[in-house]
Design an enzyme around this catalytic site. Structure first.
Site, PDB file in Angstrom:
ATOM      1  N   PHE A  74       1.247   5.684   0.867  1.00  0.00           N
ATOM      2  CA  PHE A  74       1.079   6.481   2.086  1.00  0.00           C
ATOM      3  C   PHE A  74      -0.158   7.361   2.066  1.00  0.00           C
ATOM      4  O   PHE A  74      -0.602   7.833   3.114  1.00  0.00           O
ATOM      5  CB  PHE A  74       2.316   7.380   2.307  1.00  0.00           C
ATOM      6  CG  PHE A  74       2.292   8.648   1.490  1.00  0.00           C
ATOM      7  CD1 PHE A  74       1.632   9.780   1.953  1.00  0.00           C
ATOM      8  CD2 PHE A  74       2.905   8.707   0.244  1.00  0.00           C
ATOM      9  CE1 PHE A  74       1.585  10.952   1.190  1.00  0.00           C
ATOM     10  CE2 PHE A  74       2.867   9.870  -0.525  1.00  0.00           C
ATOM     11  CZ  PHE A  74       2.203  10.984  -0.046  1.00  0.00           C
TER      12      PHE A  74
ATOM     13  N   LYS B  84       1.537  -5.438   3.402  1.00  0.00           N
ATOM     14  CA  LYS B  84       2.643  -4.546   3.755  1.00  0.00           C
ATOM     15  C   LYS B  84       2.142  -3.118   3.591  1.00  0.00           C
ATOM     16  O   LYS B  84       2.039  -2.601   2.474  1.00  0.00           O
ATOM     17  CB  LYS B  84       3.873  -4.762   2.860  1.00  0.00           C
ATOM     18  CG  LYS B  84       5.085  -4.042   3.434  1.00  0.00           C
ATOM     19  CD  LYS B  84       6.144  -3.738   2.403  1.00  0.00           C
ATOM     20  CE  LYS B  84       5.926  -2.434   1.690  1.00  0.00           C
ATOM     21  NZ  LYS B  84       5.961  -1.207   2.512  1.00  0.00           N
TER      22      LYS B  84
ATOM     23  N   GLU C 179       3.902  13.831 -12.476  1.00  0.00           N
ATOM     24  CA  GLU C 179       2.898  13.923 -11.409  1.00  0.00           C
ATOM     25  C   GLU C 179       3.532  14.740 -10.284  1.00  0.00           C
ATOM     26  O   GLU C 179       4.598  14.376  -9.780  1.00  0.00           O
ATOM     27  CB  GLU C 179       2.559  12.510 -10.923  1.00  0.00           C
ATOM     28  CG  GLU C 179       1.538  12.499  -9.806  1.00  0.00           C
ATOM     29  CD  GLU C 179       1.268  11.087  -9.280  1.00  0.00           C
ATOM     30  OE1 GLU C 179       2.218  10.279  -9.197  1.00  0.00           O
ATOM     31  OE2 GLU C 179       0.113  10.805  -8.933  1.00  0.00           O
TER      32      GLU C 179
ATOM     33  N   GLU D 273       5.414   2.130   4.808  1.00  0.00           N
ATOM     34  CA  GLU D 273       6.265   2.267   6.000  1.00  0.00           C
ATOM     35  C   GLU D 273       6.166   3.671   6.589  1.00  0.00           C
ATOM     36  O   GLU D 273       6.646   3.925   7.679  1.00  0.00           O
ATOM     37  CB  GLU D 273       7.724   1.922   5.650  1.00  0.00           C
ATOM     38  CG  GLU D 273       8.420   2.872   4.687  1.00  0.00           C
ATOM     39  CD  GLU D 273       8.088   2.617   3.204  1.00  0.00           C
ATOM     40  OE1 GLU D 273       7.078   1.950   2.913  1.00  0.00           O
ATOM     41  OE2 GLU D 273       8.851   3.109   2.350  1.00  0.00           O
ATOM     42  N   ARG D 274       5.484   4.584   5.860  1.00  0.00           N
ATOM     43  CA  ARG D 274       5.380   5.951   6.366  1.00  0.00           C
ATOM     44  C   ARG D 274       4.121   6.166   7.201  1.00  0.00           C
ATOM     45  O   ARG D 274       4.057   7.108   7.986  1.00  0.00           O
ATOM     46  CB  ARG D 274       5.406   6.930   5.191  1.00  0.00           C
ATOM     47  CG  ARG D 274       6.721   6.800   4.419  1.00  0.00           C
ATOM     48  CD  ARG D 274       6.911   7.903   3.456  1.00  0.00           C
ATOM     49  NE  ARG D 274       6.447   7.555   2.125  1.00  0.00           N
ATOM     50  CZ  ARG D 274       6.619   8.332   1.074  1.00  0.00           C
ATOM     51  NH1 ARG D 274       7.199   9.491   1.208  1.00  0.00           N
ATOM     52  NH2 ARG D 274       6.195   7.952  -0.108  1.00  0.00           N
TER      53      ARG D 274
ATOM     54  N   ALA E 184       0.819  -1.221   0.000  1.00  0.00           N
ATOM     55  CA  ALA E 184       0.000   0.000   0.000  1.00  0.00           C
ATOM     56  C   ALA E 184       0.854   1.274   0.000  1.00  0.00           C
ATOM     57  O   ALA E 184       1.995   1.266   0.439  1.00  0.00           O
ATOM     58  CB  ALA E 184      -0.916  -0.021   1.218  1.00  0.00           C
TER      59      ALA E 184
ATOM     60  N   CYS F  22      -4.440  10.349  -5.666  1.00  0.00           N
ATOM     61  CA  CYS F  22      -4.225   9.907  -7.045  1.00  0.00           C
ATOM     62  C   CYS F  22      -5.331  10.428  -7.945  1.00  0.00           C
ATOM     63  O   CYS F  22      -5.209  10.411  -9.158  1.00  0.00           O
ATOM     64  CB  CYS F  22      -4.181   8.391  -7.116  1.00  0.00           C
ATOM     65  SG  CYS F  22      -5.743   7.652  -6.692  1.00  0.00           S
TER      66      CYS F  22
HETATM   67  P1  NAD Z   1       5.410   4.500  -3.440  1.00  0.00           P
HETATM   68  O1  NAD Z   1       5.480   3.779  -4.725  1.00  0.00           O
HETATM   69  O2  NAD Z   1       6.585   5.277  -3.004  1.00  0.00           O
HETATM   70  O3  NAD Z   1       5.097   3.462  -2.267  1.00  0.00           O
HETATM   71  C1  NAD Z   1       4.070   2.486  -2.392  1.00  0.00           C
HETATM   72  C2  NAD Z   1       4.545   1.170  -1.794  1.00  0.00           C
HETATM   73  O4  NAD Z   1       5.631   0.659  -2.583  1.00  0.00           O
HETATM   74  C3  NAD Z   1       5.071   1.325  -0.369  1.00  0.00           C
HETATM   75  O5  NAD Z   1       4.566   0.259   0.398  1.00  0.00           O
HETATM   76  C4  NAD Z   1       6.578   1.284  -0.520  1.00  0.00           C
HETATM   77  O6  NAD Z   1       7.207   0.663   0.557  1.00  0.00           O
HETATM   78  C5  NAD Z   1       6.805   0.487  -1.793  1.00  0.00           C
HETATM   79  N1  NAD Z   1       7.932   1.017  -2.594  1.00  0.00           N
HETATM   80  C6  NAD Z   1       8.293   2.313  -2.730  1.00  0.00           C
HETATM   81  N2  NAD Z   1       9.327   2.424  -3.604  1.00  0.00           N
HETATM   82  C7  NAD Z   1       9.625   1.174  -4.014  1.00  0.00           C
HETATM   83  C8  NAD Z   1      10.559   0.637  -4.926  1.00  0.00           C
HETATM   84  N3  NAD Z   1      11.430   1.423  -5.583  1.00  0.00           N
HETATM   85  N4  NAD Z   1      10.572  -0.684  -5.127  1.00  0.00           N
HETATM   86  C9  NAD Z   1       9.704  -1.476  -4.496  1.00  0.00           C
HETATM   87  N5  NAD Z   1       8.777  -1.018  -3.612  1.00  0.00           N
HETATM   88  C10 NAD Z   1       8.734   0.274  -3.374  1.00  0.00           C
HETATM   89  O7  NAD Z   1       4.097   5.415  -3.502  1.00  0.00           O
HETATM   90  P2  NAD Z   1       3.640   6.491  -2.429  1.00  0.00           P
HETATM   91  O8  NAD Z   1       4.552   7.667  -2.522  1.00  0.00           O
HETATM   92  O9  NAD Z   1       3.432   5.832  -1.119  1.00  0.00           O
HETATM   93  O10 NAD Z   1       2.195   6.876  -3.011  1.00  0.00           O
HETATM   94  C11 NAD Z   1       1.990   7.914  -3.941  1.00  0.00           C
HETATM   95  C12 NAD Z   1       1.787   7.375  -5.345  1.00  0.00           C
HETATM   96  O11 NAD Z   1       0.722   6.450  -5.355  1.00  0.00           O
HETATM   97  C13 NAD Z   1       1.384   8.451  -6.342  1.00  0.00           C
HETATM   98  O12 NAD Z   1       2.073   8.217  -7.542  1.00  0.00           O
HETATM   99  C14 NAD Z   1      -0.105   8.229  -6.536  1.00  0.00           C
HETATM  100  O13 NAD Z   1      -0.628   8.660  -7.756  1.00  0.00           O
HETATM  101  C15 NAD Z   1      -0.176   6.743  -6.416  1.00  0.00           C
HETATM  102  N6  NAD Z   1      -1.505   6.318  -6.071  1.00  0.00           N
HETATM  103  C16 NAD Z   1      -2.242   5.724  -7.045  1.00  0.00           C
HETATM  104  C17 NAD Z   1      -3.540   5.321  -6.771  1.00  0.00           C
HETATM  105  C18 NAD Z   1      -4.369   4.668  -7.829  1.00  0.00           C
HETATM  106  O14 NAD Z   1      -5.355   4.025  -7.479  1.00  0.00           O
HETATM  107  N7  NAD Z   1      -4.014   4.793  -9.096  1.00  0.00           N
HETATM  108  C19 NAD Z   1      -4.080   5.523  -5.496  1.00  0.00           C
HETATM  109  C20 NAD Z   1      -3.273   6.128  -4.528  1.00  0.00           C
HETATM  110  C21 NAD Z   1      -1.994   6.515  -4.824  1.00  0.00           C
END
Ligand code: NAD
Length: 519
Positions: A172, A196, A404, A199-200, A170, A304
């Protein structure tokens, strides 16, 4: 009551003003029905985004702990998948009531860790709660199909069955809603679930897990691990995990889709967005401007489905000054403060990134009509605040348009016609959400038919579908072929068995082997 006592320990009474030392409370793992302290030597601090004070710590689970969580899911699957569907339904009926009873406490945790305003945090829980309510219809949602008498004495029917251990990763920005898109749907179908959280913001998810346990979910049906890359790789690689639901950025989502798929798992990956709000000159002006400003700056743009891009068509370009005035009137403050409209961004890094994207627009020739970079919030000088920002004269080749931003920044483009606006929307790399504001039905119909975007609002700024529909997305906003929740969610978390049976009367018994293909 257990939840309340957990909460009392975790939530300072005056959010944003309490200072923790290195003895900040630790986030537990949830393994085999127990909230356990991790033995990890690697921990991450969790900060209150309004103050940057450390409020708790989260472990990067060790490999042994992750294995224990996955094993617990595998063991529990045998009994949970055989548990009657009515029993599973009853657990989720109790669960939705417990979430309702605790909505304010859940919202406080979200505001503390994520920063959004308390009212918005309640909305976050509420939209997840609706998915849980929908899972209570599982007795209808999991029906198979039958076709009697496909030939003499022969009937065919299907069973819709769970697939095994499923996992969720998931983001943040919706600490309640998005985990609730995942494990309730997966579990009510008879799967066990390894989650999972981000982590934030793990606090709200832990409370949701406690409530699920209180609702009667047996030990091992939900396990929770914490961490970053190692935890994600573990989920992508573990052979017992059959399906992965991911929501987050493209960088992570594309990686998880590829690695999980290569390992033979189903993966649904919801990713980034650049949602356009197309404003036609015939739109209801008052309504449109209020909706646009709310959808651009609510949750500090960290949704999002935020409408982060406006296309003003024809004469609607003259509405820009009024748009800026409305954006100016929003109050930037810590999320727990009365009257706050726009809270802080998640981290200092996110703030720097948003500020540098605003600067890039200036460098590339756009005009910043409202600049939120130097906003000061009294009493919260260390918070990650950026005020509402409106940038005009934006063109599609600019960085602020292509990327974005995920902050309280509205970029504004202009178009001479609906066709030009549609072409802009369809050329963007993302296809998550969009909205058109118009009073003309034919215009709305043309737009909804011609844009290649998952969620479309007509005079609705953030058209997140209710759970009887599915949350979709096209182009770089989604990888996979089966979407989150609704009928598609049930499909994602189930598999079909088809049974063809023949019951012949005794006098119709075959007298010799039938060696040709049955027709
Ligand atoms: P993120 O990708 O940084 O983190 C999401 C999850 O992926 C976390 O659990 C994190 O631990 C893990 N993660 C982060 N970087 C990783 C990597 N390099 N390799 C493997 N795992 C990794 O996203 P975020 O900053 O928490 O959330 C914001 C993003 O989510 C925005 O781009 C937003 O548009 C998108 N979002 C999309 C939807 C949708 O339904 N389309 C909904 C909510 C958020």
């Amino acid at each position: 009551t257990i939840v309340r006592s957990v909460l009392k320990k975790r939530v300072p009474l005056r959010m944003g003003r309490m200072c923790y030392s290195s003895s900040a409370p630790t986030t537990k793992l949830f393994i085999d029905g127990k909230f356990v302290e991790s033995k990890s030597s690697e921990w991450l601090d969790i900060h209150n985004p309004a103050t940057n004070e450390v409020i708790s710590r989260v472990p990067k689970a060790t490999h042994e702990e992750m294995l224990a969580a996955a094993d617990s899911c595998s063991r529990a699957y045998h009994t949970w998948s055989e548990t009657s569907i009515l029993t599973r339904q009853q657990i989720f009926l109790r669960y939705q009531q417990l979430i309702k009873d605790n909505i304010k406490e859940l919202a406080k945790l979200i505001t503390l860790e994520q920063g959004k305003t308390l009212a918005d945090a309640e909305g976050d829980v509420f939209r997840g709660l609706q998915v849980v309510e929908h899972t209570c219809s599982i007795t209808s949602l999991m029906l198979g199909e039958t076709l009697p008498s496909i030939t003499k004495d022969m009937d065919t029917y299907t069973y819709r069955l769970p697939i095994g251990v499923c996992a969720g990763i998931a983001p943040f920005n919706f600490p309640a809603m998005i985990p609730l898109w995942m494990f309730p749907m997966g579990m009510v179908c008879g799967n066990t679930y390894l989650l999972k959280p981000s982590e934030r913001v793990p606090g709200c998810t832990m409370m949701l897990a406690k409530l699920l346990q209180d609702a009667g979910a047996p030990d091992g049906t939900l396990n929770i691990i914490h961490g970053q890359h190692a935890a994600v790789n573990f989920i992508c690689d573990h052979p017992a995990i059959k399906a992965i639901s991911f929501v987050g950025s493209n960088q992570a989502g594309e990686y998880i889709y590829e690695r999980g798929s290569k390992n033979g798992k189903r993966v649904q990956s919801n990713m980034g967005a650049k949602n356009h709000g197309v404003v036609m000159p015939d739109a209801n002006k008052e309504n449109t401007l209020n909706q646009l400003v709310g959808a651009a700056f609510g949750a500090a743009g960290q949704r999002c489905m935020a409408l982060s891009t406006a296309i003003l068509v024809g004469e609607a370009r003259n509405w820009l000054p009024e748009l800026v005035e409305r954006a100016k009137s929003l109050r930037v403050n810590a999320g727990d403060q009365p009257g706050a409209d726009v809270g802080p961004l998640i981290s200092p890094l996110a703030k720097d990134r948003v500020n540098s994207l605003i600067q890039s627009s200036v460098d590339e020739g756009a005009k910043v009509l409202l600049d939120g970079r130097n906003v000061k919030v009294k009493g919260y000088e260390n918070g990650n605040f950026v005020g509402p920002t409106v940038i005009s004269n934006v063109t599609p080749d600019m960085k602020c348009y292509k990327e974005e931003i995920f902050g309280p920044v509205l970029v504004v483009l202009e178009a001479d016609s609906l066709d030009e606006a549609i072409s802009l929307v369809n050329k963007n790399q993302y296809g998550n959400g969009t909205a058109i504001f118009t009073t003309n039905g034919a215009t709305a119909r043309k737009y909804t038919h011609e844009v290649d975007v998952g969620q479309i609002g007509v005079n609705v700024p953030i058209p997140v579908p209710l759970p009887m529909f599915s949350f979709t997305g096209s182009r770089n906003s989604f990888r996979g072929d089966t979407n989150f929740y609704g009928k598609q969610g049930i499909q994602f978390y189930t598999q079909i068995k088809t049974v063809t049976s023949q019951w012949k009367a005794e006098d119709a018994t075959l007298k010799s082997p039938a060696v040709t293909m049955p027709t």
